[in-house]
Write an enzyme that holds these catalytic residues in place. Structure first.
Site, PDB file in Angstrom:
ATOM      1  N   SER A 190      -5.255  -9.935   5.156  1.00 14.45           N
ATOM      2  CA  SER A 190      -4.008  -9.834   5.926  1.00 14.45           C
ATOM      3  C   SER A 190      -4.284  -9.907   7.422  1.00 14.45           C
ATOM      4  O   SER A 190      -5.366  -9.572   7.902  1.00 14.45           O
ATOM      5  CB  SER A 190      -3.287  -8.528   5.612  1.00 14.45           C
TER       6      SER A 190
HETATM    7  N1  SAM Z   1      -5.473  -5.756   1.376  1.00 16.26           N
HETATM    8  C1  SAM Z   1      -6.193  -6.997   1.417  1.00 16.26           C
HETATM    9  C2  SAM Z   1      -7.216  -7.049   2.503  1.00 16.26           C
HETATM   10  O1  SAM Z   1      -7.358  -6.064   3.256  1.00 16.26           O
HETATM   11  O2  SAM Z   1      -7.906  -8.071   2.573  1.00 16.26           O
HETATM   12  C3  SAM Z   1      -5.304  -8.205   1.492  1.00 16.26           C
HETATM   13  C4  SAM Z   1      -4.569  -8.390   0.247  1.00 16.26           C
HETATM   14  S1  SAM Z   1      -4.099 -10.026  -0.148  1.00 16.26           S
HETATM   15  C5  SAM Z   1      -2.844 -10.325   1.032  1.00 16.26           C
HETATM   16  C6  SAM Z   1      -3.252  -9.622  -1.666  1.00 16.26           C
HETATM   17  C7  SAM Z   1      -4.172  -9.234  -2.790  1.00 16.26           C
HETATM   18  O3  SAM Z   1      -3.382  -8.678  -3.833  1.00 16.26           O
HETATM   19  C8  SAM Z   1      -4.922 -10.403  -3.395  1.00 16.26           C
HETATM   20  O4  SAM Z   1      -6.290 -10.141  -3.392  1.00 16.26           O
HETATM   21  C9  SAM Z   1      -4.368 -10.476  -4.810  1.00 16.26           C
HETATM   22  O5  SAM Z   1      -5.291 -10.934  -5.767  1.00 16.26           O
HETATM   23  C10 SAM Z   1      -3.983  -9.037  -5.046  1.00 16.26           C
HETATM   24  N2  SAM Z   1      -3.021  -8.798  -6.123  1.00 16.26           N
HETATM   25  C11 SAM Z   1      -1.907  -9.496  -6.443  1.00 16.26           C
HETATM   26  N3  SAM Z   1      -1.303  -8.947  -7.520  1.00 16.26           N
HETATM   27  C12 SAM Z   1      -2.060  -7.873  -7.886  1.00 16.26           C
HETATM   28  C13 SAM Z   1      -1.978  -6.893  -8.918  1.00 16.26           C
HETATM   29  N4  SAM Z   1      -0.984  -6.871  -9.821  1.00 16.26           N
HETATM   30  N5  SAM Z   1      -2.929  -5.948  -8.971  1.00 16.26           N
HETATM   31  C14 SAM Z   1      -3.951  -5.920  -8.090  1.00 16.26           C
HETATM   32  N6  SAM Z   1      -4.091  -6.816  -7.097  1.00 16.26           N
HETATM   33  C15 SAM Z   1      -3.158  -7.775  -6.981  1.00 16.26           C
END
Ligand code: SAM
EC number: 2.1.1.77
Length: 204
Positions: free
Chosen positions: A52
């Site tokens: 992000s």
């Molecule tokens: N917080 C992260 C960072 O600091 O880099 C950025 C997150 S990224 C914008 C969104 C993440 O959510 C992705 O890695 C994606 O695979 C994960 N994601 C999406 N749906 C999910 C779920 N149901 N459970 C766990 N992770 C999930």
């Protein structure tokens, strides 16, 4: 990066700004992004996902620091691990869930290398992490179509769920505050997250 957060975005919590000084963002992205790692932008981290934008991380973190000095936080969407590392640096007990195995493995490695005591789990975070519940705050870093009930159920008394809710293009950052049997809802700013995919999120 910290000056941008302070001056351009008005992030004023010194605790949050200090955490951004301590946690080295370049360590959470591929070496090809190292020259620009401290710019206020998201970057690809593989598997069609992103780390992000720093402002987004600072915004969500500031909601937590405003209400909780200490406590147990669940993050859904570990991604690069940067948000979890910031929360850990701030002294919270951090649990985080990622649904993509490759990202889970990468985050595991970086947490070990940096000796960060973060509980990391591979799985569908829309269902929370019941064995670790209840949580003082739950932070969802992917955009949801609606609020996952499992997450509301895993909030502690006086706990808050911070979650972007909307369509796949834009979402409103929502805060759900649990007090007894009542949940109070607050709408905040608009963001653009990758989708939250899972049983209580978007379908695959
Ligand atoms: N917080 C992260 C960072 O600091 O880099 C950025 C997150 S990224 C914008 C969104 C993440 O959510 C992705 O890695 C994606 O695979 C994960 N994601 C999406 N749906 C999910 C779920 N149901 N459970 C766990 N992770 C999930």
């Amino acid at each position: 990066m910290v000056e941008t957060l302070r001056v351009d975005y008005g992030i004023s919590d010194e605790r949050v700004l200090q955490a951004f000084l301590k946690v080295k963002r370049h360590l959470f992205v591929d070496t090809m992004f190292w020259d620009s790692a401290y710019e206020d932008s998201p970057f690809p981290i593989g598997s069609n996902q992103t780390i992000s934008q720093p402002y987004t991380v600072a915004y969500m973190t500031s909601i937590i620091t405003k209400h909780y000095q200490t406590g147990k936080i669940l993050e859904i969407g570990t991604g690069s691990g940067f948000q979890a590392a910031i929360l850990c640096e701030l002294g919270y007990r951090v649990c985080t869930v990622e649904r993509i195995d490759l990202l889970y493995q990468k985050a595991k490695r970086i947490f070990e290398q940096l000796r960060l005591r973060i509980a990391l789990r591979y799985g569908d975070g829309t269902l929370g992490w019941s064995e670790m519940a209840p949580f003082d705050a739950i932070i969802v870093t992917a955009g949801a179509p609606s609020v996952p009930h499992s997450l509301l159920e895993q909030l502690n008394e006086d706990g808050r769920l911070i979650i972007p809710v909307g369509d796949t293009e834009r979402q409103r950052m929502m805060i759900y505050h649990r007090q007894g049997d009542t949940i109070y809802e607050t709408k905040t700013n608009t963001f653009a997250f990758v989708p939250l995919i899972g049983r209580e999120g978007w379908n695959k």
